[in-house]
Design a protein around this motif. Structure first.
Motif, short mmCIF file in Angstrom:
data_model
loop_
_atom_site.label_atom_id
_atom_site.label_comp_id
_atom_site.label_asym_id
_atom_site.label_seq_id
_atom_site.Cartn_x
_atom_site.Cartn_y
_atom_site.Cartn_z
N ARG A 1 1.07 4.18 -3.45
CA ARG A 1 -0.27 4.65 -3.09
C ARG A 1 -1.35 3.82 -3.75
O ARG A 1 -2.37 3.49 -3.13
CB ARG A 1 -0.41 6.13 -3.48
CG ARG A 1 0.42 7.07 -2.61
CD ARG A 1 0.40 8.48 -3.15
NE ARG A 1 1.15 9.39 -2.27
CZ ARG A 1 1.52 10.60 -2.62
NH1 ARG A 1 1.22 11.08 -3.82
NH2 ARG A 1 2.19 11.36 -1.78
N LEU B 1 5.90 3.80 4.05
CA LEU B 1 4.65 4.41 3.61
C LEU B 1 3.50 3.41 3.67
O LEU B 1 2.40 3.74 4.12
CB LEU B 1 4.80 4.94 2.18
CG LEU B 1 5.76 6.12 1.98
CD1 LEU B 1 5.91 6.43 0.50
CD2 LEU B 1 5.25 7.34 2.73
N ARG C 1 2.54 2.60 7.39
CA ARG C 1 1.79 3.69 8.02
C ARG C 1 0.33 3.68 7.58
O ARG C 1 -0.57 3.97 8.38
CB ARG C 1 2.42 5.03 7.68
CG ARG C 1 3.75 5.30 8.40
CD ARG C 1 4.35 6.61 7.94
NE ARG C 1 5.62 6.89 8.61
CZ ARG C 1 6.41 7.91 8.31
NH1 ARG C 1 6.07 8.74 7.32
NH2 ARG C 1 7.54 8.09 8.97
N SER C 2 0.08 3.38 6.33
CA SER C 2 -1.28 3.38 5.81
C SER C 2 -2.06 2.14 6.21
O SER C 2 -3.26 2.21 6.48
CB SER C 2 -1.26 3.51 4.28
OG SER C 2 -0.65 4.71 3.88
N VAL D 1 -1.39 0.37 -2.04
CA VAL D 1 -2.00 0.47 -0.71
C VAL D 1 -3.51 0.58 -0.84
O VAL D 1 -4.25 -0.06 -0.07
CB VAL D 1 -1.44 1.70 0.04
CG1 VAL D 1 -2.30 2.04 1.25
CG2 VAL D 1 0.00 1.43 0.48
#
Length: 206
Positions: free
Chosen positions: A102, A57, A60-61, A105
């Motif tokens: 999240r 995750l 990808r970000s 990130v």
């Protein structure tokens, strides 16, 4: 040899390590409960089970596998430090880890934006100094500082960049980043010590 148990003796209580030694056999619920209860073994099992998910995750970000590795470590460190806030009855552990991912990130992207802005400011400053025929030593000093900052751990680099390029005091840095003032001072001191150590051999003969 297994000790024989007479009728009526209480069953032995399994140790925490015994309960999660086999990561494949441990249930998600058992790992979640153990983590919430402060069992380090459960944190290790959680990392083995969901570390790849968190890294994927983040990668990808961020588009940077190395930065994603840093974020992955931050996620599980935050999960351990914030385990008292995790409630297994309110949601699954993977979902909680995704939420932390999240946020981390977002922090990494914000730090990247700050570094980009600082680099742009530095570039404009260098261009101005070049046009005004400023002393080459000033330009060199900035380039050396920028290069050495890039070698520091992310948190130390962010603190010193805010101090050096944004001209913020340690109190202002604490307000902007949300870190305690003592933590800001510690990161600044350690970062400067590493930079001095790195630059010492080059400057020893001057």
């Amino acid at each position: 040899m297994t000790a024989r148990r007479t009728h009526g003796d209480p069953a032995p209580v399994p140790r925490a390590a015994d309960a999660v030694t086999d990561a494949a056999a441990a249930t998600d619920e058992r790992i979640a409960q153990g983590l919430a209860g402060g069992e380090e073994e459960c944190l290790a099992v959680a990392y083995r089970r969901w570390g790849r998910l968190v890294h994927t995750l983040a990668a990808r970000s961020l588009g940077d596998p190395r930065e994603a590795e840093d974020v992955t470590q931050q996620v599980f460190d935050a999960a351990w430090r914030g385990r008292a806030n995790f409630r297994p009855e309110r949601g699954t552990l993977p979902a909680w880890l995704v939420g932390i991912t999240r946020r981390k990130v977002a922090d990494a992207l914000a730090a990247r934006t700050r570094r980009t802005e600082l680099a742009a400011t530095l570039g404009a400053s260098l261009e101005h100094e070049h046009r005004s025929d400023a002393e080459p030593e000033r330009v060199l000093d900035r380039l050396v500082v920028t290069e050495e900052l890039a070698r520091l751990p992310r948190v130390q680099r962010d603190v010193l960049e805010l101090a050096y390029f944004a001209d913020l005091t340690q109190t202002q840095i604490a307000d902007r980043t949300g870190m305690p003032l003592g933590t800001v001072k510690s990161h600044a001191r350690r970062g400067l010590q590493r930079m001095r150590h790195s630059l010492a051999p080059a400057g020893a003969g001057h």
